[in-house]
Write a protein that holds these residues in place. Sequence first.
Motif, PDB file in Angstrom:
ATOM      1  N   ASN A 111       2.769  12.493  14.356  1.00 46.38           N
ATOM      2  CA  ASN A 111       1.377  12.900  14.517  1.00 46.38           C
ATOM      3  C   ASN A 111       0.836  13.336  13.164  1.00 46.38           C
ATOM      4  O   ASN A 111       1.312  14.319  12.600  1.00 46.38           O
ATOM      5  CB  ASN A 111       1.226  14.038  15.513  1.00 46.38           C
ATOM      6  N   PRO A 112      -0.160  12.602  12.629  1.00 51.00           N
ATOM      7  CA  PRO A 112      -0.735  11.392  13.209  1.00 51.00           C
ATOM      8  C   PRO A 112       0.180  10.180  13.013  1.00 51.00           C
ATOM      9  O   PRO A 112       0.986  10.151  12.089  1.00 51.00           O
ATOM     10  CB  PRO A 112      -2.034  11.232  12.434  1.00 51.00           C
ATOM     11  N   LEU A 113       0.023   9.196  13.885  1.00 49.22           N
ATOM     12  CA  LEU A 113       0.766   7.947  13.783  1.00 49.22           C
ATOM     13  C   LEU A 113      -0.018   6.973  12.919  1.00 49.22           C
ATOM     14  O   LEU A 113      -1.203   6.731  13.157  1.00 49.22           O
ATOM     15  CB  LEU A 113       0.975   7.351  15.173  1.00 49.22           C
ATOM     16  N   VAL A 114       0.650   6.436  11.911  1.00 45.95           N
ATOM     17  CA  VAL A 114       0.001   5.468  11.028  1.00 45.95           C
ATOM     18  C   VAL A 114       0.224   4.068  11.590  1.00 45.95           C
ATOM     19  O   VAL A 114       1.364   3.614  11.730  1.00 45.95           O
ATOM     20  CB  VAL A 114       0.553   5.554   9.592  1.00 45.95           C
ATOM     21  N   ASP A 115      -0.858   3.421  11.930  1.00 44.60           N
ATOM     22  CA  ASP A 115      -0.827   2.048  12.426  1.00 44.60           C
ATOM     23  C   ASP A 115      -1.188   1.132  11.266  1.00 44.60           C
ATOM     24  O   ASP A 115      -2.372   0.876  10.998  1.00 44.60           O
ATOM     25  CB  ASP A 115      -1.813   1.898  13.585  1.00 44.60           C
ATOM     26  N   ALA A 116      -0.155   0.656  10.567  1.00 46.88           N
ATOM     27  CA  ALA A 116      -0.408  -0.161   9.377  1.00 46.88           C
ATOM     28  C   ALA A 116      -1.060  -1.482   9.745  1.00 46.88           C
ATOM     29  O   ALA A 116      -1.909  -1.998   9.005  1.00 46.88           O
ATOM     30  CB  ALA A 116       0.905  -0.401   8.628  1.00 46.88           C
TER      31      ALA A 116
ATOM     32  N   ASP B 290      14.249  -3.579   6.056  1.00 43.34           N
ATOM     33  CA  ASP B 290      13.072  -3.627   6.934  1.00 43.34           C
ATOM     34  C   ASP B 290      12.496  -2.235   7.152  1.00 43.34           C
ATOM     35  O   ASP B 290      11.270  -2.069   7.274  1.00 43.34           O
ATOM     36  CB  ASP B 290      13.429  -4.251   8.283  1.00 43.34           C
ATOM     37  N   GLY B 291      13.377  -1.225   7.210  1.00 44.26           N
ATOM     38  CA  GLY B 291      12.909   0.143   7.380  1.00 44.26           C
ATOM     39  C   GLY B 291      12.102   0.616   6.182  1.00 44.26           C
ATOM     40  O   GLY B 291      11.071   1.283   6.329  1.00 44.26           O
ATOM     41  N   LEU B 292      12.562   0.268   4.991  1.00 40.29           N
ATOM     42  CA  LEU B 292      11.816   0.635   3.787  1.00 40.29           C
ATOM     43  C   LEU B 292      10.474  -0.089   3.722  1.00 40.29           C
ATOM     44  O   LEU B 292       9.461   0.484   3.303  1.00 40.29           O
ATOM     45  CB  LEU B 292      12.651   0.302   2.548  1.00 40.29           C
ATOM     46  N   LEU B 293      10.449  -1.344   4.156  1.00 42.84           N
ATOM     47  CA  LEU B 293       9.193  -2.087   4.156  1.00 42.84           C
ATOM     48  C   LEU B 293       8.192  -1.485   5.133  1.00 42.84           C
ATOM     49  O   LEU B 293       6.996  -1.362   4.834  1.00 42.84           O
ATOM     50  CB  LEU B 293       9.462  -3.555   4.501  1.00 42.84           C
ATOM     51  N   ARG B 294       8.680  -1.100   6.325  1.00 42.13           N
ATOM     52  CA  ARG B 294       7.778  -0.481   7.300  1.00 42.13           C
ATOM     53  C   ARG B 294       7.241   0.849   6.773  1.00 42.13           C
ATOM     54  O   ARG B 294       6.057   1.178   6.909  1.00 42.13           O
ATOM     55  CB  ARG B 294       8.506  -0.267   8.628  1.00 42.13           C
ATOM     56  N   ALA B 295       8.139   1.637   6.171  1.00 40.59           N
ATOM     57  CA  ALA B 295       7.722   2.938   5.628  1.00 40.59           C
ATOM     58  C   ALA B 295       6.685   2.744   4.518  1.00 40.59           C
ATOM     59  O   ALA B 295       5.696   3.482   4.429  1.00 40.59           O
ATOM     60  CB  ALA B 295       8.934   3.701   5.095  1.00 40.59           C
ATOM     61  N   ASN B 296       6.906   1.764   3.669  1.00 43.74           N
ATOM     62  CA  ASN B 296       5.974   1.535   2.564  1.00 43.74           C
ATOM     63  C   ASN B 296       4.613   1.061   3.066  1.00 43.74           C
ATOM     64  O   ASN B 296       3.561   1.479   2.551  1.00 43.74           O
ATOM     65  CB  ASN B 296       6.557   0.502   1.596  1.00 43.74           C
ATOM     66  N   ALA B 297       4.602   0.210   4.092  1.00 44.88           N
ATOM     67  CA  ALA B 297       3.329  -0.272   4.635  1.00 44.88           C
ATOM     68  C   ALA B 297       2.518   0.895   5.200  1.00 44.88           C
ATOM     69  O   ALA B 297       1.302   0.996   4.966  1.00 44.88           O
ATOM     70  CB  ALA B 297       3.590  -1.313   5.722  1.00 44.88           C
ATOM     71  N   ALA B 298       3.191   1.797   5.924  1.00 43.37           N
ATOM     72  CA  ALA B 298       2.495   2.955   6.477  1.00 43.37           C
ATOM     73  C   ALA B 298       2.013   3.880   5.363  1.00 43.37           C
ATOM     74  O   ALA B 298       0.913   4.449   5.437  1.00 43.37           O
ATOM     75  CB  ALA B 298       3.422   3.709   7.431  1.00 43.37           C
TER      76      ALA B 298
ATOM     77  N   GLN C   5       1.176   3.116   2.226  1.00 42.23           N
ATOM     78  CA  GLN C   5       0.007   2.544   1.548  1.00 42.23           C
ATOM     79  C   GLN C   5      -1.238   2.670   2.430  1.00 42.23           C
ATOM     80  O   GLN C   5      -2.343   2.972   1.933  1.00 42.23           O
ATOM     81  CB  GLN C   5       0.258   1.065   1.212  1.00 42.23           C
ATOM     82  N   THR C   6      -1.054   2.482   3.742  1.00 42.61           N
ATOM     83  CA  THR C   6      -2.189   2.572   4.662  1.00 42.61           C
ATOM     84  C   THR C   6      -2.759   3.976   4.707  1.00 42.61           C
ATOM     85  O   THR C   6      -3.976   4.181   4.559  1.00 42.61           O
ATOM     86  CB  THR C   6      -1.755   2.138   6.074  1.00 42.61           C
ATOM     87  N   VAL C   7      -1.896   4.975   4.890  1.00 48.09           N
ATOM     88  CA  VAL C   7      -2.399   6.340   5.057  1.00 48.09           C
ATOM     89  C   VAL C   7      -2.935   6.892   3.739  1.00 48.09           C
ATOM     90  O   VAL C   7      -3.868   7.707   3.727  1.00 48.09           O
ATOM     91  CB  VAL C   7      -1.314   7.259   5.654  1.00 48.09           C
ATOM     92  N   THR C   8      -2.384   6.455   2.624  1.00 46.98           N
ATOM     93  CA  THR C   8      -2.903   6.905   1.328  1.00 46.98           C
ATOM     94  C   THR C   8      -4.348   6.441   1.150  1.00 46.98           C
ATOM     95  O   THR C   8      -5.226   7.214   0.730  1.00 46.98           O
ATOM     96  CB  THR C   8      -2.027   6.357   0.188  1.00 46.98           C
ATOM     97  N   ALA C   9      -4.607   5.193   1.507  1.00 47.73           N
ATOM     98  CA  ALA C   9      -5.976   4.671   1.386  1.00 47.73           C
ATOM     99  C   ALA C   9      -6.915   5.342   2.374  1.00 47.73           C
ATOM    100  O   ALA C   9      -8.048   5.718   2.024  1.00 47.73           O
ATOM    101  CB  ALA C   9      -5.962   3.159   1.607  1.00 47.73           C
ATOM    102  N   LEU C  10      -6.466   5.534   3.608  1.00 46.14           N
ATOM    103  CA  LEU C  10      -7.326   6.133   4.626  1.00 46.14           C
ATOM    104  C   LEU C  10      -7.610   7.597   4.321  1.00 46.14           C
ATOM    105  O   LEU C  10      -8.720   8.093   4.572  1.00 46.14           O
ATOM    106  CB  LEU C  10      -6.674   5.999   6.002  1.00 46.14           C
TER     107      LEU C  10
ATOM    108  N   GLY D 283      -3.106  -2.085  12.320  1.00 45.88           N
ATOM    109  CA  GLY D 283      -4.502  -1.864  12.670  1.00 45.88           C
ATOM    110  C   GLY D 283      -5.293  -1.117  11.620  1.00 45.88           C
ATOM    111  O   GLY D 283      -6.483  -0.852  11.811  1.00 45.88           O
ATOM    112  N   ASN D 284      -4.621  -0.727  10.523  1.00 43.61           N
ATOM    113  CA  ASN D 284      -5.265  -0.011   9.421  1.00 43.61           C
ATOM    114  C   ASN D 284      -5.985   1.253   9.912  1.00 43.61           C
ATOM    115  O   ASN D 284      -7.170   1.466   9.651  1.00 43.61           O
ATOM    116  CB  ASN D 284      -6.244  -0.918   8.684  1.00 43.61           C
ATOM    117  N   ARG D 285      -5.257   2.082  10.665  1.00 45.23           N
ATOM    118  CA  ARG D 285      -5.833   3.313  11.203  1.00 45.23           C
ATOM    119  C   ARG D 285      -4.746   4.355  11.421  1.00 45.23           C
ATOM    120  O   ARG D 285      -3.544   4.042  11.371  1.00 45.23           O
ATOM    121  CB  ARG D 285      -6.543   3.024  12.529  1.00 45.23           C
TER     122      ARG D 285
END
Length: 503
Positions: A318-323, A31-39, A41-46, A325-327
């Motif tokens: 900082n910054p916190l990646v909210d996967a 679950d930790g790896l999944l959370r890390a990966n979601a964040a 992917q989100t921050v890479t796109a943003l 909320g996509n922000r």
Amino acid sequence: MSEVVLDGVELTAEQVRSVARGKLPVRVHPDGLLRANAAHQTVTALSAAGQVYGRTTGVGANRLVSVAYESTSGPVVLGPEGSVIPPDAVPAEPVRHAAHGLRLLRSHAGGAGPLLDPVSVRAMLTVRLNQLAAGGSGVSPHLLEGLAEALNRGLTPPVHAFGGIGTGDLPALAVTALCLLGEVPWRGGTMDPIPFDPADALSFISSNAGSIGEAALACADLSELLRASTVITALAFLAGDGNSEPYEAVVHLARPHAGQQTVAARLRDLLAGQPVKAARIQDPYSYRAVPQVHGPALDAVVALERTLGIELNSASENPLVDAVGNRVLHNANFHTAYLGLALDTMRNALYGTAALSVARLSLLLEPAFTGLAPFLASGPPGSSGLMILEYVAHSALGALRLSAMPTSLATAVVSRGVEEHAPFSSQAARNSLDAAGDYRIVLAAELVAAVRALRMRGTTPVDGPLADAFAYAAERLPDRLDDRPLDQDVEDAAALLPGLAEF
């Protein structure tokens, strides 16, 4: 416990100590790896679409300076159980040396002073790995697996003592990143460099994992030592014919502080059925006020455990990646005022209970109190017995007095005035870990004297936990009474404290 599973949710100070000092292996929960990966992917796109602090901008006072966003990571694929599958192809060209992320790591790996003990560094790696598993940093899951591998191989980066002020252990984590990259050698062995996207640089190092790790070590040690102290107090009480009236339940119901009641109840349990003679109508404070002085230390360590329970399992990024909320949210969760204040309170409370321990030691060496020879000596007139232990204990208490100075009274203004406050919790954590070592010496000296006094009086506790504790200590401490060096006695007694904490 054969391993510690890091899931970003349930890590405790005791588990940090088990990994750092006991060298238990770690495993990252899927679950930790999944959370890390979601964040990630989100921050890479943003970051490819807009400004993200530290990825497309400089840091600190350079936050308004735009830099080229150069991510070299391809998509991260998670296999069975969340394991990371490396990309099929590594970029043919190495990352340019001018890349902002690499410059950031190299420039911030600037700690100074002596190298930290590997135990403290392993605590830092454990905490940072668990924080990353909480999600919110945006770093690639490759970094989590790299940290886990380093811990399990017994590797540590060369971390210097000075560099953190409670708003991020930047030098310590920057040199860790350079070790993962292969630019700086590990201490204790080698491992292959891991894929490290320079865009992840700030996200990896923006953490107080070093301070939190040392705080966790101090907390686990002090919780154990405070439990042992109550047992030693009961042995000293028995050796000095103490009056147990101050420990009665009705006394503490009249002023019901939680720690005070806990200490009094524990002393009643230990002393139940013991041959207590109550030689005085009223004892000195070191016996009479134990619940009122030792209780605040228990309350302080409970408060520290509660604070660490949050710090160890938070994405304080900082910054916190909210996967979801996509922000990304720029914030100050890296500021460790809560931790610094909890540590300062702990050390202040610890000094009080240590002072009582030293006072009890002095009473055990006093014939008017025990009816035994001065200094618990045995031999020709003028023999010194345990005289020197009083000096040793006061020396350790003096060190505790210095470490009790609140670090939260200091602050700093850095980075051209943009970062204008600092809690210095890094120093609070270091001082607290040192204080645990000093307190250990104080308790060891009291234990040596209490066991010796009971032996000389021919007093053995009746059956129960106190009898078991006395037997445990007496079987392992020398029974010689002649004048001789006592350093080994103190060292042996210190080694018994974890065991005494369990009675």
